[in-house]
Motif scaffolding. Structure first.
Motif, short mmCIF file in Angstrom:
data_model
loop_
_atom_site.label_atom_id
_atom_site.label_comp_id
_atom_site.label_asym_id
_atom_site.label_seq_id
_atom_site.Cartn_x
_atom_site.Cartn_y
_atom_site.Cartn_z
N GLY A 102 -7.49 44.08 81.37
CA GLY A 102 -7.11 42.47 81.16
C GLY A 102 -8.48 42.00 81.19
N ALA A 103 -8.43 40.54 81.08
CA ALA A 103 -9.63 39.69 80.89
C ALA A 103 -10.06 39.48 82.31
N THR A 104 -9.00 39.64 83.03
CA THR A 104 -9.48 39.26 84.64
C THR A 104 -10.71 40.51 85.15
N ILE A 107 -14.19 39.78 83.19
CA ILE A 107 -14.68 38.51 83.87
C ILE A 107 -15.67 38.95 84.98
N TYR A 128 -9.65 28.70 85.95
CA TYR A 128 -8.86 29.94 86.09
C TYR A 128 -9.24 30.32 87.75
N TYR A 131 -12.44 32.96 88.76
CA TYR A 131 -13.95 32.72 88.66
C TYR A 131 -14.75 32.74 90.00
N ASN A 173 -14.06 28.08 79.29
CA ASN A 173 -12.71 28.63 78.84
C ASN A 173 -12.17 27.82 77.84
N ASN A 177 -7.15 26.70 80.39
CA ASN A 177 -5.95 26.62 81.46
C ASN A 177 -6.59 26.14 82.81
N ASP A 205 -14.31 32.73 78.13
CA ASP A 205 -12.77 33.11 78.41
C ASP A 205 -12.26 32.45 77.16
N VAL A 207 -9.02 33.80 76.10
CA VAL A 207 -7.77 34.62 76.15
C VAL A 207 -6.65 33.87 75.38
N TYR A 208 -6.91 32.71 75.23
CA TYR A 208 -5.77 31.74 74.42
C TYR A 208 -6.24 31.42 73.28
N SER A 236 -7.52 38.75 75.53
CA SER A 236 -6.55 39.49 76.29
C SER A 236 -5.51 39.88 75.42
N LYS A 239 -1.89 38.24 76.31
CA LYS A 239 -1.66 37.04 75.92
C LYS A 239 -1.17 36.94 74.50
N LYS A 247 -1.97 44.43 81.37
CA LYS A 247 -3.41 44.51 81.66
C LYS A 247 -4.27 45.25 80.56
C1 LIG Z 1 -7.98 31.45 81.48
C2 LIG Z 1 -7.55 32.89 82.02
N1 LIG Z 1 -8.24 33.85 81.95
C3 LIG Z 1 -7.88 35.00 82.13
C4 LIG Z 1 -6.63 35.36 82.52
C5 LIG Z 1 -6.34 36.65 83.03
O1 LIG Z 1 -6.02 37.57 81.69
P1 LIG Z 1 -5.57 39.00 81.94
O2 LIG Z 1 -3.90 38.87 82.27
O3 LIG Z 1 -5.95 39.77 80.49
O4 LIG Z 1 -6.37 39.55 83.11
C6 LIG Z 1 -5.77 34.38 82.72
C7 LIG Z 1 -4.26 34.74 82.66
O5 LIG Z 1 -3.43 33.89 83.10
C8 LIG Z 1 -5.97 32.97 82.26
O6 LIG Z 1 -5.13 32.04 82.05
#
Ligand SMILES: Cc1ncc(COP(=O)(O)O)c(C=O)c1O
Length: 388
Positions: A102-104, A107, A128, A131, A173, A177, A205, A207-208, A236, A239, A247
């Protein structure tokens, strides 16, 4: 004989400020009160069955052991081709792309790889929620720069003022978000002007990236020659393909940065599950799913906004992401958290208070809804919100 007493030693918390996240709290409250859950950001519809078949096929064909540390090569190659096609930058699939949990994880790993104790890292709040704890875990100093009040757009003067010789990185980002704003080419140019004379690195970031509306392009950092040279660009599959629970994400960066990233990655997760990666690589051969995503979500956004326009909530712009922020000052003077809980309990629609995206108490009278939901879910929520 003395009885031996068992005792669990106490731990000095590395993250003393962190408790249960508001996303968990609101989802639990939504379940308890039978509320329509427009809180946490995930789709309530399934992914394309072709993607399930591709993963299934990968498992059945024996792709069930460790993949290479950086990720399944065909997936990295598919990502490199896609970035080149969309944003015009050629990343080397061998040295410049890594698949992450996942992006989490991407990062966190980037921050752990870059930030030494005492280094400053700029975040633009609201942001988000991972961070700030990520920077703290690395021993870095969080430098919070507020997005412009009201518009929630980046404030470049405030960013310039926050840069110091100790600044190691900035996290950006877009689409954003929770605000649903997007950065445009001009914004990237302004950031580039500020960063060019420095050694400050950028974590982007994105992801969107496929949720940008009204025909606007996504202003990817990977398209920007100055910024891309110093950036980790994160995305990600969760998404893009409606599989948040899998993930799987990825990060692209110039080879010297990626070499440092991988040193941490290999002792952090080592690698990400093989069959998902193989299935995703196969599914990526068709560009239609990501190409059609803006139209898919724009239709939902428009449907949701039309409905909300008939309620007492005031709508903020929603240029990207699958979130819609609303002001509720015409309805209540409760704090955001109290209002979101009241809405869940009494109106039976769950939302997320935007205060959850600040690491210090901040109230702006705004809550965030997620519209990545079936049309009937949105219709039910709108019915309930119309009664407020
Ligand atoms: C801005 C942002 N970054 C990262 C993530 C996490 O992405 P992932 O589910 O791929 O870890 C989210 C998920 O809500 C997000 O909104």
């Amino acid at each position: 004989m003395n009885a031996v007493t068992a005792r669990t030693p106490t731990v000095t918390s590395r993250l003393p400020q962190v408790g249960t996240t508001i996303f968990t709290v609101m989802s639990a409250l939504a379940t308890q009160h039978g509320a329509v859950n427009l809180g946490q950001g995930f789709p309530d519809f399934d992914c394309d069955p072709k993607l399930l078949d591709a993963v299934n096929q990968a498992m059945r064909s024996g792709l069930n052991q460790y993949p290479p540390m950086a990720g399944v090569p065909v997936l990295r190659e598919a990502i490199a081709r896609k970035i080149e096609r969309l944003y015009g930058r050629t990343y080397d699939a061998g040295d410049e792309i890594t698949i992450t949990a996942g992006a989490t994880q991407a990062i966190l790993t980037a921050i752990l790889a870059l930030v030494h104790p005492g280094d400053e890292v700029i975040v633009l709040e609201p942001c988000y929620d991972s961070y700030v704890p990520n920077i703290e875990l690395a021993g870095g100093r969080v430098v919070r720069v507020a997005l412009t009040a009201g518009t929630l757009r980046p404030d470049f003067e405030a960013i310039a003022a926050a840069l110091t010789p100790r600044t190691r990185a900035i996290v950006v980002n877009t689409p954003h978000n929770p605000s649903a704003t997007i950065w445009r080419r001009d914004d990237l140019d302004r950031l580039a002007q500020l960063l060019r004379p420095t050694d400050v690195l950028l974590i982007a970031d994105e992801v969107y990236e496929h949720m940008v509306y009204d025909g606007e392009p996504h202003a990817s950092v990977s398209r920007h020659p100055v910024l891309a040279e110093r950036a980790f660009v994160v995305s990600s599959f969760g998404k893009t393909y409606h599989v948040t629970g899998w993930k799987v994400g990825y990060v692209a960066a110039p080879a010297p940065l990626m070499a440092e990233f991988r040193k941490v990655h290999q002792y952090n997760v080592f690698s990400v599950n093989t069959p998902m990666q193989a299935g995703l690589a196969d599914f990526m051969r068709d560009p239609a799913p990501w190409r059609d995503l803006p139209a898919f979500y724009q239709r939902k956004r428009d449907l949701f906004r039309e409905g909300l326009a008939k309620t007492r909530f005031s709508l903020l712009p929603a240029d990207g992401t699958y979130f819609q922020c609303v002001r509720y000052d015409g309805i209540s003077d409760l704090s955001e958290s109290a209002f979101a809980q009241w809405l869940t309990r009494e109106v039976k629609v769950a939302a997320i208070p935007v205060s959850a995206f600040y690491s210090r108490p901040t109230e702006s009278g705004i809550v965030r809804f997620c519209f990545a939901k079936k049309d009937e879910t949105l219709a039910e929520a709108l019915d309930r919100l119309a009664k407020v």
